[in-house]
Design an enzyme around this catalytic site. Structure first.
Site, mmCIF file in Angstrom:
data_model
loop_
_atom_site.group_PDB
_atom_site.id
_atom_site.type_symbol
_atom_site.label_atom_id
_atom_site.label_comp_id
_atom_site.label_asym_id
_atom_site.label_seq_id
_atom_site.Cartn_x
_atom_site.Cartn_y
_atom_site.Cartn_z
ATOM 1 N N PRO A 374 1.211 -1.537 0.126
ATOM 2 C CA PRO A 374 0.012 0.096 -0.149
ATOM 3 C C PRO A 374 0.954 1.146 -0.165
ATOM 4 O O PRO A 374 0.012 2.232 0.590
ATOM 5 C CB PRO A 374 -0.666 -0.311 1.396
ATOM 6 C CG PRO A 374 -0.076 -1.082 1.984
ATOM 7 C CD PRO A 374 0.915 -1.617 1.444
ATOM 8 N N CYS A 497 7.503 -11.219 4.023
ATOM 9 C CA CYS A 497 7.148 -11.471 5.455
ATOM 10 C C CYS A 497 6.851 -13.337 5.812
ATOM 11 O O CYS A 497 6.459 -12.891 6.438
ATOM 12 C CB CYS A 497 5.592 -10.996 5.592
ATOM 13 S SG CYS A 497 4.747 -10.692 4.505
#
Length: 657
Positions: A374, A497
């Site tokens: 984002p 991640c």
């Protein structure tokens, strides 16, 4: 000698007739002249259902005698004093007076029966009948028997004032021995009780029956199993193997924390059992809220003071970051403060700082962020470049790209171009030659389970096959899009991640094998974090893989992350020789070294292989021409008209207008 105290209190004892007790006479089994057989006489004496008692015994001390002995000595129930003995003697004298009423013939018969009883002792035990009749209640309440575990000899031992202390000491020693053995068992294998009790699968049985498992029992069993696995040689049950303990631990973790067996086994294999438990525990709580200061608009000190004035409790995230602020408590919503709306900070996980810090962008460079949404990493790169150079922020998801654009505008990034392309196909075919490339690849999210608990059950074996395949394609595209001849760059940062090896070290190792013109370099993150795995199970990775950094929730208190920095050292010419898996670019470029005679030796340059990042100019011309025709059509200009005629038509329209 006068009457004793008992005689004064209770009076003389009742006679045998008053007690309805008849005197039993013993006789031989065989009939004798002038008398009946012993068996018949016994039957006659007991026909009324009242037991007989021999002279000299009081009703208080009635006891069953052994068949081999005609008489039995009385066994007192408690320790007696001298006064009590005197009272008993008086009572016995009164009992003798009542027996004097018996005729001499009966007494003679008793004497004969006693003599015959001595002869009966020589007979086998099974051939003799019971010589005494006694009350069953008295047998059950036999005071001589202390416990059922004692030997018969102990039960028959008399309890007197002389030996009561010795018997008590013997019982104390036995009890002390039992306690010592119990304590030793607890010290050696106290946890075995819970493990063995739960080995039958109490939680599994509850699940099969549709009942909620006992979480307290599962937690205790997990702790006990971890203790056993921590010192298996001393604490383990010899009849169980390590695999059985590990299987029990895996089953309990799946039930207690809610993981699928496949994912729990994959995560458990990354650590030792005790550290794996800490990892699962850390995933149950979210990570701290962290803000990143936007240095394009303010600095960290000013921002911290402004937020403290609004009731926010915070502190610097750590020495490894100069722009992070960790929030402990806030009286206002952090996403609606005037500072947030003005673009002074962005709410971003601390682990997301690390890939950008490893990339280390420089001013006036061309940088590609292949998966930008984002926008936290993209805006961080822009802040480090001070709004200079060019950043290409790409994301294949159109909806996420909208949020990316919003953050770019809010934080005041003016050097960013947003694109919505498939990175596997678009780069480097459409655009390439970047100084640095950041690839924060889409992954399974096993490092952010504390933020998204659905990962526990949503990820299957198919995901861990499809995701690494896509990540390998993206990393190869990132390498091919990088300019190896960049004066300041030529670096690629690969980050996920996730904490699984298949998505991290496995992908990097694949890229090193397919692109020998790259090598792993230091990330520049210092000692913060853990080293990458050089080996995992039966896999062996590059010797430089320890330069990559791993971050875990239970160690650094950040989301699970993996960061690896690569350096592109050449275009990858065909036929280039490699040393330790790294292309030797000096063999494909002109050799400027002088020979011993002073002459310069040059070697021809090997043509570039398109597989390793080369570009085809002829093919690029087609794309450029096609893009030009589309641009003209959008403007309403016929692309088939000659360029001179189009310029003349444009001038005519201008004059007429």
């Amino acid at each position: 000698m006068g009457p004793g105290r008992r005689m004064k209190k209770q009076g003389p004892p009742q006679s045998l007739e008053q007690l309805n007790i008849s005197v039993k006479r013993k006789a031989s089994e065989q009939s004798k002249p002038g008398g009946e057989s012993k068996a018949k006489r016994r039957k006659a004496d007991t026909s009324n259902g009242v037991p007989t008692v021999k002279p000299g015994n009081s009703a208080k001390h009635i006891k069953a005698s052994r068949p081999s002995k005609p008489t039995a000595k009385p066994m007192p129930l408690h320790e007696t004093s001298e006064d009590d003995d005197a009272d008993d003697a008086d009572g016995d004298d009164s009992l003798v007076e009542h027996l004097e009423d018996l005729d001499d013939g009966d007494i003679a018969d008793d004497s004969a029966s006693e003599q015959e009883g001595e002869d009966d002792d020589l007979e086998p035990a099974n051939s003799r009948s019971d010589d005494s009749v006694f009350d069953s209640d008295l047998e059950e309440a036999d005071p001589a028997r202390f416990s059922e575990d004692e030997d018969e000899s102990d039960a028959e031992e008399k309890l007197t004032a002389a030996n009561i202390e010795g018997l008590s000491r013997k019982l104390d020693q036995k009890q002390a021995l039992v306690d010592a053995q119990a304590q030793e068992e607890l010290e050696d294998a106290a946890m075995q009780t819970n493990i063995v009790a739960g080995a039958d699968g109490d939680g599994d049985q509850a699940t099969m029956q549709g009942l909620a498992p006992d979480l307290q029992l599962l937690r205790t069993r997990i702790t006990d199993t971890l203790r056993v696995l921590g010192d298996f040689a001393k604490l383990a049950d010899k009849s169980k193997s390590r695999a059985e303990y590990t299987s029990l631990l895996l089953s309990d973790i799946c039930t207690y924390y809610g993981y699928t067996p496949y994912l729990a086994e994959k995560l458990l294999s990354l650590f030792n059992p005790l550290e794996a438990f800490a990892f699962f525990e850390a995933n149950e709580s979210p990570r701290p809220v962290v803000l990143r200061t936007n240095t394009l608009r303010t600095n960290r000190r000013t921002l911290a003071q402004a937020l403290i004035n609004r009731g926010v409790v915070l502190e610097p995230v750590g020495k490894w970051s100069k722009v992070g602020l960790q929030v402990f408590e806030s009286a206002v919503p952090l996403g609606a403060t005037p500072e947030y709306l003005a673009g002074h900070y962005i709410i971003q996980a601390a682990s997301s700082f690390l890939p950008v810090m490893a990339l280390a962008p420089q001013p006036n460079e061309r940088i590609l962020d292949m998966a930008a949404a984002p926008g936290g990493k993209t805006t961080h790169i822009s802040a480090l470049m001070r709004n200079t150079g060019t950043i290409f922020a790409n994301d294949s998801n159109r909806q996420r790209a909208k949020g990316l654009i919003g953050n770019i505008h809010r934080l005041g990034c003016k050097n960013t171009i947003v694109s919505n392309l498939d990175a596997k196909e678009a780069f480097p075919k459409i655009l390439g030659g970047f100084d640095r490339v950041l690839l924060d690849a889409p992954c399974s999210g096993t490092g952010v389970i504390g933020k998204d608990a659905s990962v526990k059950t949503s990820k299957t074996e198919r995901d861990f096959l499809a995701l690494p395949h896509m990540q390998k394609q993206l990393l190869l595209a990132a390498i091919d899009s990088t300019d190896h001849a960049s004066k300041t760059g030529g670096y690629i940062v690969y980050a996920t991640c996730s904490v699984t090896v298949e998505e991290n070290e496995g992908v990097v190792q694949y890229a090193l094998r397919k692109r020998p013109n790259v090598r792993i370099v230091d990330t520049g993150l210092g000692t913060f974090g853990s080293e990458g795995f050089r080996k995992y199970m039966n896999k062996r990775f590059d010797d430089r893989m320890n330069m990559a950094r791993r971050y875990f929730p239970h160690r650094e208190n950040v989301d699970g992350f993996f960061v690896c920095k690569l350096k592109k050292i050449g275009p990858g010419p065909s036929g280039a020789q490699t040393v330790n898996g790294v292309a030797d670019a000096s063999r494909s470029t002109p050799n400027s070294d002088r020979l011993s005679n002073g002459t310069k030796e040059t070697s021809p340059v090997t043509p570039i292989d398109d597989e390793f990042g080369g570009f085809d100019s002829e093919e690029d011309k087609k794309y450029i021409a096609h893009a030009e025709r589309k641009r003209l059509k959008k403007k309403g200009v016929n692309p088939k008209v000659a360029p001179d005629h189009r310029s003349a038509m444009g001038k005519g329209r201008t004059r007429s207008g």
